[in-house]
Design an enzyme around this catalytic site. Sequence first.
Site, PDB file in Angstrom:
ATOM      1  N   ARG A  37     -15.020  33.748  20.620  1.00  0.00           N
ATOM      2  CA  ARG A  37     -15.545  34.721  21.589  1.00  0.00           C
ATOM      3  C   ARG A  37     -15.653  36.125  20.981  1.00  0.00           C
ATOM      4  NH1 ARG A  37     -13.156  33.001  27.549  1.00  0.00           N
ATOM      5  NH2 ARG A  37     -14.102  30.933  27.539  1.00  0.00           N
ATOM      6  N   GLY A 369     -16.955  25.317  28.980  1.00  0.00           N
ATOM      7  CA  GLY A 369     -15.798  24.542  29.397  1.00  0.00           C
ATOM      8  C   GLY A 369     -15.526  23.329  28.530  1.00  0.00           C
TER       9      GLY A 369
END
Length: 412
Positions: A37, A369
Amino acid sequence: MAKKTVADIDVNGKTVLMRCDFNVPLDENCNITSDDRIVKALPTIKKILEGGGALILMSHLGRPKGSPDPKMSLAPVAKRLSELLDQEVVFAEDCIGPETKTKAEALKSGDCMLLENLRFHKEETIKDKAAKEDEQLREAKDGFAKQLADLADIYVDDAFGTAHRDNASMYTVPQLMEGKPRVIGYLIEKELKFLGETLKDPERPFVAILGGAKVSDKIGVIENLIGKVDRIIIGGAMAYTFLKGRGKSIGKSLCEDDFIDKGQELLKQAAEADCEVVLPADHDVVRELKPNTAHRTAVGDIDAGYLAVDLGPLAIKTFAEKVADAKTIVWNGPMGVFEMKPFDEGTKAIAMAVAEATKKGARSIIGGGDSASAIKKMGLEDQVSHISTGGGASLEFLEGKKFVCLEILDEK
């Protein structure tokens, strides 16, 4: 949603406040176990720094419940960012307050600072609807947001993972910065491009693959996709709510009884829209869910005392065949208990099928996810078109929901 991006503004000599998603996984010693991220935010960060902007980064990490928690500090992120940028990233030990403001005012062009976890303050997560109904809550949220807004001349949102939430840093801060440039970063631009274009003008056949535990989490997605897609493949525990509604015995498999009727209604709507729905014909079943326990295949009905934990071999073959001719693919949710071997075979097979279809020219979007985890675990990141950085956000996008925190940003 044609929004202005960092490429459309001049940041030279300006202070830029950028909302990132640095909600990275940490081990018990607070070491980052995946910097994915952080890395994905670098293009926007570098664009601002190289353009002569002084950059203030803000993010949340975990769910600290509105008070400081050393285990959820963003200090490790500041350290990793310093390494990746090859320059010192100043770390502010709070996201607001006089010390933070002093540090912000001392920043020069090309400098970078990271604020401490936004969620160390409960005001970050006060719901906008609740704040409108409660004067004290509104004042608390606005006061917190104003301190953040006053730090900068420009607002940049590059946190797709929280784009569906009305957190103060995502919604109230840019509202308070009205009149100043408010734009999106390259990461959100990419998300909107892939998700938006895919739903608006897909090449056909358009196949949606949905999995996970609860059909209740995916009802809105299914309703929105019926009429848009040619085929919906349903796996994971959510499939058993549909199968029970069709009169199948599902043993001890997970089922949301309150949603059986709704499931059958969705199947009827799909049939009327000429949208094919594919459910598993066989199942990998166990008596007890634990690693490496004895398992067998159940075709059709599942005996009492057993529960389904993965697709059976026929379902794996059928699902892969139904993906093979796709030109557009959206996948959200695993096909079984994929985090526990050997019940990851169905999810792995779907991942391979999506990668194969992509190799043949399909556009594939993995909806964050668990689906993203499966793709990455198999080393297939480079063999799909796009992996979304926001599981919940991508789901809400597929539902057709509006993202208010993006709507208020500057139009092209």
